[in-house]
Design an enzyme around this catalytic site. Sequence first.
Site, PDB file in Angstrom:
ATOM      1  N   CYS A   1      -4.876   0.729   6.638  1.00 46.38           N
ATOM      2  CA  CYS A   1      -5.287   2.220   6.454  1.00 46.38           C
ATOM      3  C   CYS A   1      -6.436   2.771   6.046  1.00 46.38           C
ATOM      4  O   CYS A   1      -6.733   3.818   5.947  1.00 46.38           O
ATOM      5  CB  CYS A   1      -4.087   2.936   6.076  1.00 46.38           C
ATOM      6  SG  CYS A   1      -3.809   2.736   4.272  1.00 46.38           S
TER       7      CYS A   1
ATOM      8  N   CYS B   1      -7.392  -0.963   1.714  1.00 48.91           N
ATOM      9  CA  CYS B   1      -6.247  -1.548   2.251  1.00 48.91           C
ATOM     10  C   CYS B   1      -7.265  -1.634   3.960  1.00 48.91           C
ATOM     11  O   CYS B   1      -7.345  -0.874   4.404  1.00 48.91           O
ATOM     12  CB  CYS B   1      -4.880  -0.573   2.577  1.00 48.91           C
ATOM     13  SG  CYS B   1      -3.854  -0.979   3.830  1.00 48.91           S
TER      14      CYS B   1
ATOM     15  N   CYS C   1       0.526   3.167   3.552  1.00 50.64           N
ATOM     16  CA  CYS C   1       0.873   2.571   4.834  1.00 50.64           C
ATOM     17  C   CYS C   1       1.948   1.652   4.844  1.00 50.64           C
ATOM     18  O   CYS C   1       2.531   1.273   5.898  1.00 50.64           O
ATOM     19  CB  CYS C   1      -0.141   2.143   5.583  1.00 50.64           C
ATOM     20  SG  CYS C   1      -1.085   0.682   5.251  1.00 50.64           S
TER      21      CYS C   1
ATOM     22  N   CYS D   1      -8.706  -5.367  -9.555  1.00 51.53           N
ATOM     23  CA  CYS D   1      -8.121  -4.262 -10.390  1.00 51.53           C
ATOM     24  C   CYS D   1      -7.432  -3.077  -9.633  1.00 51.53           C
ATOM     25  O   CYS D   1      -8.552  -2.548  -9.075  1.00 51.53           O
ATOM     26  CB  CYS D   1      -9.483  -3.892 -11.450  1.00 51.53           C
ATOM     27  SG  CYS D   1      -9.030  -2.765 -12.767  1.00 51.53           S
TER      28      CYS D   1
ATOM     29  N   CYS E   1       0.808  -1.253   0.034  1.00 50.13           N
ATOM     30  CA  CYS E   1      -0.082   0.110   0.198  1.00 50.13           C
ATOM     31  C   CYS E   1       0.976   1.185  -0.008  1.00 50.13           C
ATOM     32  O   CYS E   1       2.023   1.384   0.836  1.00 50.13           O
ATOM     33  CB  CYS E   1      -0.862  -0.059   1.134  1.00 50.13           C
ATOM     34  SG  CYS E   1      -1.800   1.497   1.409  1.00 50.13           S
TER      35      CYS E   1
END
Length: 136
Positions: A100, A97, A51, A122, A48
């Site tokens: 976060c 995510c 984070c 996607c 991510c």
Amino acid sequence: MPEKVVKTEAEWRQRLSPEEYRVLREAGTERPGTGEYVDTKTTGVYRCRACGAELFRSDTKFDSHCGWPSFWSPLAADRVQLIEDRSLGMTRTEVRCARCDSHLGHVFEGEGYGTPTDQRFCINSVSLTLEPSEST
């Protein structure tokens, strides 16, 4: 999954570029075919961008020809949150995510891709950073 990351929107704005903020925090979408990881074949882990949580491995990435990086599975089920998205007059499943709550993209099923899960995560390139595997 490591401890939840919680920041104010002002803190996210300081940490992220305007385009990263638009996609990750406002559930925007980058234009198809423009992301840095669309055609990447590098072996490694996708994290991510907000984070740093490990989300996807390159061995689950496949060419879907949709304009965004596609994966058939996250690293582990607890790494992402799946949320019903009824925006744009249709029902889709948003991918965030789990650490976060940043927007990553959407997941689609039943499209007939020859993958083990018949799913296509996607994901916006701008939502990710690629950590290449070390050569041995």
